[in-house]
Design a protein around this motif. Structure first.
Motif, PDB file in Angstrom:
ATOM      1  N   PHE A  27       0.821  -1.207   0.000  1.00  0.00           N
ATOM      2  CA  PHE A  27       0.000   0.000   0.000  1.00  0.00           C
ATOM      3  C   PHE A  27       0.852   1.254   0.000  1.00  0.00           C
ATOM      4  CE2 PHE A  27      -1.927   3.448   2.467  1.00  0.00           C
ATOM      5  CZ  PHE A  27      -2.974   3.765   1.620  1.00  0.00           C
ATOM      6  N   ARG A  28       1.914   1.267   0.788  1.00  0.00           N
ATOM      7  CA  ARG A  28       2.771   2.453   0.831  1.00  0.00           C
ATOM      8  C   ARG A  28       3.411   2.716  -0.524  1.00  0.00           C
ATOM      9  NH1 ARG A  28       4.052   0.766   6.188  1.00  0.00           N
ATOM     10  NH2 ARG A  28       5.794  -0.470   5.412  1.00  0.00           N
ATOM     11  N   ARG A  29       3.900   1.669  -1.181  1.00  0.00           N
ATOM     12  CA  ARG A  29       4.508   1.858  -2.499  1.00  0.00           C
ATOM     13  C   ARG A  29       3.491   2.399  -3.495  1.00  0.00           C
ATOM     14  NH1 ARG A  29       6.376  -3.237  -1.409  1.00  0.00           N
ATOM     15  NH2 ARG A  29       5.241  -4.167  -3.166  1.00  0.00           N
ATOM     16  N   GLU A  30       2.306   1.812  -3.506  1.00  0.00           N
ATOM     17  CA  GLU A  30       1.251   2.271  -4.411  1.00  0.00           C
ATOM     18  C   GLU A  30       0.870   3.714  -4.117  1.00  0.00           C
ATOM     19  OE1 GLU A  30      -1.425   2.470  -7.338  1.00  0.00           O
ATOM     20  OE2 GLU A  30      -0.445   0.541  -6.949  1.00  0.00           O
ATOM     21  N   ALA A  31       0.788   4.053  -2.830  1.00  0.00           N
ATOM     22  CA  ALA A  31       0.355   5.398  -2.439  1.00  0.00           C
ATOM     23  C   ALA A  31       1.377   6.456  -2.826  1.00  0.00           C
ATOM     24  CB  ALA A  31       0.084   5.439  -0.933  1.00  0.00           C
ATOM     25  N   VAL A  32       2.668   6.188  -2.613  1.00  0.00           N
ATOM     26  CA  VAL A  32       3.679   7.197  -2.942  1.00  0.00           C
ATOM     27  C   VAL A  32       3.779   7.383  -4.457  1.00  0.00           C
ATOM     28  CG1 VAL A  32       4.994   6.820  -0.810  1.00  0.00           C
ATOM     29  CG2 VAL A  32       5.628   5.579  -2.868  1.00  0.00           C
ATOM     30  N   VAL A  33       3.637   6.298  -5.211  1.00  0.00           N
ATOM     31  CA  VAL A  33       3.676   6.413  -6.671  1.00  0.00           C
ATOM     32  C   VAL A  33       2.478   7.212  -7.172  1.00  0.00           C
ATOM     33  CG1 VAL A  33       3.452   5.115  -8.831  1.00  0.00           C
ATOM     34  CG2 VAL A  33       5.059   4.347  -7.084  1.00  0.00           C
ATOM     35  N   SER A  34       1.300   6.904  -6.653  1.00  0.00           N
ATOM     36  CA  SER A  34       0.090   7.596  -7.091  1.00  0.00           C
ATOM     37  C   SER A  34       0.186   9.093  -6.824  1.00  0.00           C
ATOM     38  CB  SER A  34      -1.124   7.005  -6.367  1.00  0.00           C
ATOM     39  OG  SER A  34      -2.305   7.691  -6.724  1.00  0.00           O
ATOM     40  N   LEU A  35       0.633   9.478  -5.647  1.00  0.00           N
ATOM     41  CA  LEU A  35       0.710  10.899  -5.318  1.00  0.00           C
ATOM     42  C   LEU A  35       1.821  11.593  -6.113  1.00  0.00           C
ATOM     43  CD1 LEU A  35       0.188  12.523  -1.912  1.00  0.00           C
ATOM     44  CD2 LEU A  35       2.134  13.239  -3.288  1.00  0.00           C
ATOM     45  N   ALA A  36       2.965  10.935  -6.252  1.00  0.00           N
ATOM     46  CA  ALA A  36       4.089  11.536  -6.969  1.00  0.00           C
ATOM     47  C   ALA A  36       3.733  11.803  -8.430  1.00  0.00           C
ATOM     48  CB  ALA A  36       5.313  10.639  -6.879  1.00  0.00           C
ATOM     49  N   LEU A  37       3.013  10.886  -9.061  1.00  0.00           N
ATOM     50  CA  LEU A  37       2.643  11.078 -10.462  1.00  0.00           C
ATOM     51  C   LEU A  37       1.486  12.048 -10.606  1.00  0.00           C
ATOM     52  CD1 LEU A  37       2.945   7.421 -11.787  1.00  0.00           C
ATOM     53  CD2 LEU A  37       4.581   9.282 -12.010  1.00  0.00           C
ATOM     54  N   ARG A  38       0.579  12.069  -9.636  1.00  0.00           N
ATOM     55  CA  ARG A  38      -0.565  12.976  -9.718  1.00  0.00           C
ATOM     56  C   ARG A  38      -0.122  14.428  -9.710  1.00  0.00           C
ATOM     57  NH1 ARG A  38      -4.463  12.024  -5.003  1.00  0.00           N
ATOM     58  NH2 ARG A  38      -4.650  10.036  -6.101  1.00  0.00           N
ATOM     59  N   PHE A  39       0.895  14.746  -8.922  1.00  0.00           N
ATOM     60  CA  PHE A  39       1.352  16.128  -8.808  1.00  0.00           C
ATOM     61  C   PHE A  39       2.650  16.388  -9.575  1.00  0.00           C
ATOM     62  CE2 PHE A  39      -1.402  15.728  -5.054  1.00  0.00           C
ATOM     63  CZ  PHE A  39      -2.192  16.834  -5.231  1.00  0.00           C
ATOM     64  N   ASP A  40       3.041  15.465 -10.471  1.00  0.00           N
ATOM     65  CA  ASP A  40       4.244  15.635 -11.300  1.00  0.00           C
ATOM     66  C   ASP A  40       5.497  15.830 -10.459  1.00  0.00           C
ATOM     67  OD1 ASP A  40       3.059  15.259 -13.731  1.00  0.00           O
ATOM     68  OD2 ASP A  40       2.774  17.376 -14.166  1.00  0.00           O
ATOM     69  N   LEU A  41       5.560  15.185  -9.303  1.00  0.00           N
ATOM     70  CA  LEU A  41       6.778  15.251  -8.489  1.00  0.00           C
ATOM     71  C   LEU A  41       7.890  14.436  -9.135  1.00  0.00           C
ATOM     72  CD1 LEU A  41       5.158  14.790  -4.960  1.00  0.00           C
ATOM     73  CD2 LEU A  41       5.561  16.913  -6.223  1.00  0.00           C
ATOM     74  N   VAL A  42       7.505  13.409  -9.862  1.00  0.00           N
ATOM     75  CA  VAL A  42       8.447  12.620 -10.669  1.00  0.00           C
ATOM     76  C   VAL A  42       7.956  12.692 -12.105  1.00  0.00           C
ATOM     77  CG1 VAL A  42       9.444  10.350 -11.080  1.00  0.00           C
ATOM     78  CG2 VAL A  42       8.966  11.077  -8.742  1.00  0.00           C
ATOM     79  N   ARG A  43       8.857  13.100 -12.994  1.00  0.00           N
ATOM     80  CA  ARG A  43       8.492  13.290 -14.391  1.00  0.00           C
ATOM     81  C   ARG A  43       9.422  12.468 -15.288  1.00  0.00           C
ATOM     82  NH1 ARG A  43       8.709  17.964 -11.747  1.00  0.00           N
ATOM     83  NH2 ARG A  43      10.748  18.514 -12.599  1.00  0.00           N
ATOM     84  N   GLU A  44       9.106  12.468 -16.571  1.00  0.00           N
ATOM     85  CA  GLU A  44       9.841  11.629 -17.515  1.00  0.00           C
ATOM     86  C   GLU A  44      11.326  11.959 -17.530  1.00  0.00           C
ATOM     87  OE1 GLU A  44       9.456  10.135 -22.162  1.00  0.00           O
ATOM     88  OE2 GLU A  44       8.031  11.581 -21.333  1.00  0.00           O
ATOM     89  N   GLU A  45      11.682  13.244 -17.370  1.00  0.00           N
ATOM     90  CA  GLU A  45      13.102  13.594 -17.399  1.00  0.00           C
ATOM     91  C   GLU A  45      13.881  13.013 -16.222  1.00  0.00           C
ATOM     92  OE1 GLU A  45      11.036  17.510 -15.959  1.00  0.00           O
ATOM     93  OE2 GLU A  45      10.620  15.858 -17.364  1.00  0.00           O
ATOM     94  N   HIS A  46      13.185  12.678 -15.138  1.00  0.00           N
ATOM     95  CA  HIS A  46      13.870  12.097 -13.980  1.00  0.00           C
ATOM     96  C   HIS A  46      14.331  10.666 -14.238  1.00  0.00           C
ATOM     97  CE1 HIS A  46      11.457  15.215 -11.552  1.00  0.00           C
ATOM     98  NE2 HIS A  46      12.710  15.614 -11.612  1.00  0.00           N
ATOM     99  N   LEU A  47      13.817  10.025 -15.291  1.00  0.00           N
ATOM    100  CA  LEU A  47      14.258   8.676 -15.616  1.00  0.00           C
ATOM    101  C   LEU A  47      15.743   8.641 -15.984  1.00  0.00           C
ATOM    102  CD1 LEU A  47      11.215   7.408 -17.721  1.00  0.00           C
ATOM    103  CD2 LEU A  47      11.744   6.902 -15.337  1.00  0.00           C
ATOM    104  N   GLU A  48      16.290   9.798 -16.347  1.00  0.00           N
ATOM    105  CA  GLU A  48      17.720   9.864 -16.673  1.00  0.00           C
ATOM    106  C   GLU A  48      18.589   9.609 -15.439  1.00  0.00           C
ATOM    107  OE1 GLU A  48      18.473  13.609 -18.495  1.00  0.00           O
ATOM    108  OE2 GLU A  48      17.116  13.243 -20.204  1.00  0.00           O
ATOM    109  N   LEU A  49      18.009   9.717 -14.253  1.00  0.00           N
ATOM    110  CA  LEU A  49      18.763   9.431 -13.035  1.00  0.00           C
ATOM    111  C   LEU A  49      19.013   7.937 -12.850  1.00  0.00           C
ATOM    112  CD1 LEU A  49      16.851  11.810 -10.577  1.00  0.00           C
ATOM    113  CD2 LEU A  49      19.100  12.214 -11.600  1.00  0.00           C
ATOM    114  N   LEU A  50      18.216   7.110 -13.508  1.00  0.00           N
ATOM    115  CA  LEU A  50      18.333   5.659 -13.371  1.00  0.00           C
ATOM    116  C   LEU A  50      19.381   5.111 -14.338  1.00  0.00           C
ATOM    117  CD1 LEU A  50      14.535   4.707 -13.256  1.00  0.00           C
ATOM    118  CD2 LEU A  50      16.081   5.102 -11.322  1.00  0.00           C
ATOM    119  N   PRO A  51      19.975   3.950 -13.999  1.00  0.00           N
ATOM    120  CA  PRO A  51      20.880   3.317 -14.970  1.00  0.00           C
ATOM    121  C   PRO A  51      20.085   2.890 -16.195  1.00  0.00           C
ATOM    122  CG  PRO A  51      20.449   1.861 -13.104  1.00  0.00           C
ATOM    123  CD  PRO A  51      19.856   3.177 -12.747  1.00  0.00           C
TER     124      PRO A  51
END
Length: 230
Positions: A194-218
């Motif tokens: 539930f915590r994982r689902e909740a943080v993802v839902s909120l982060a994407l709803r308010f654009d806290l994590v965006r497509e350009e942030h994927l560059e931080l990943l390997p």
């Protein structure tokens, strides 16, 4: 622009060759920097998807006239046989205020609602959790803790990352950074999920994590090479 199956007495600008699509199914109207969709069907709901979003979509119910659509790039999906029918709309770029402007209401007195440090390890964990939905894999479940560990391990700063550490970061995000309150039933059934689902839902709803942030990943190629190498 009118669209549908079309007929000699029902001309359309854009033909959709599917027996489940009405002869005159709908109409697209350009309006400034957005567009509007009219649904002429009496029974079918149309779905307008944002291919650049994380499952973001708008439903246009039967008979709806001039429903405004805010997406610059859209996929219009109609029920069809044997599969849904879809086409794309490319709208003008949206107008935005100058980010460097100053004026009434500006100043240092406004606090950040979600004060995230994009250089922190917890932010990497959050990006890894959001990655699948940011890549338009919205039907895929939220990554498990072991999957997050595997995804981030190729990064030098995450070589010693453990499942316990990921759980700590998720809990920290939920409690301190995003201030998520658990629903009692979901908390008892699967608190970690539930915590994982909740943080993802909120982060994407308010654009806290965006497509350009994927560059931080390997890169995914780097991750696959590392797995094969082991």
């Amino acid at each position: 622009m009118r669209f549908g199956r079309g007929a000699p007495d029902t001309p359309v600008d854009f033909a959709l060759d599917d027996p489940a699509v009405a002869r005159l199914a709908g109409e697209v109207t350009a309006a400034e920097d957005y567009w509007a969709l009219t649904n002429y069907s009496r029974t079918a709901t149309y779905v307008v998807e944002n291919p650049e979003g994380a499952g973001e979509h708008v439903k246009v119910t039967p008979g709806r006239v001039g429903a405004p659509v805010p997406f610059e790039i859209s996929r219009v999906v109609l029920p069809g046989r044997p599969a849904p029918v879809h086409f794309r709309i490319f709208a003008p770029s949206h107008a935005h205020l100058d980010p460097h402007r100053t004026g009434p209401g500006d100043g240092s007195g406004t606090l950040s609602a979600f004060p995230l440090d994009q250089t922190a390890k917890y932010f990497l964990v959050l990006v890894a959790l959001c990655e699948r939905r940011l890549r338009d894999e919205s039907v895929v479940a939220i990554p498990s803790v072991p999957s997050v560990v595997e995804r981030l391990r190729p990064l030098p700063s995450c070589r010693d990352l453990t499942a316990d550490a990921v759980n700590f970061h998720v809990d920290y995000l939920a409690r301190e950074k995003l201030r998520i309150r658990n629903a009692a039933g979901e908390r008892a059934a699967d608190p970690g999920g539930f915590r994982r689902e909740a943080v993802v839902s909120l982060a994407l709803r308010f654009d806290l994590v965006r497509e350009e942030h994927l560059e931080l990943l390997p890169s995914r190629l780097t991750r696959r090479a590392s797995v094969h190498g082991d």
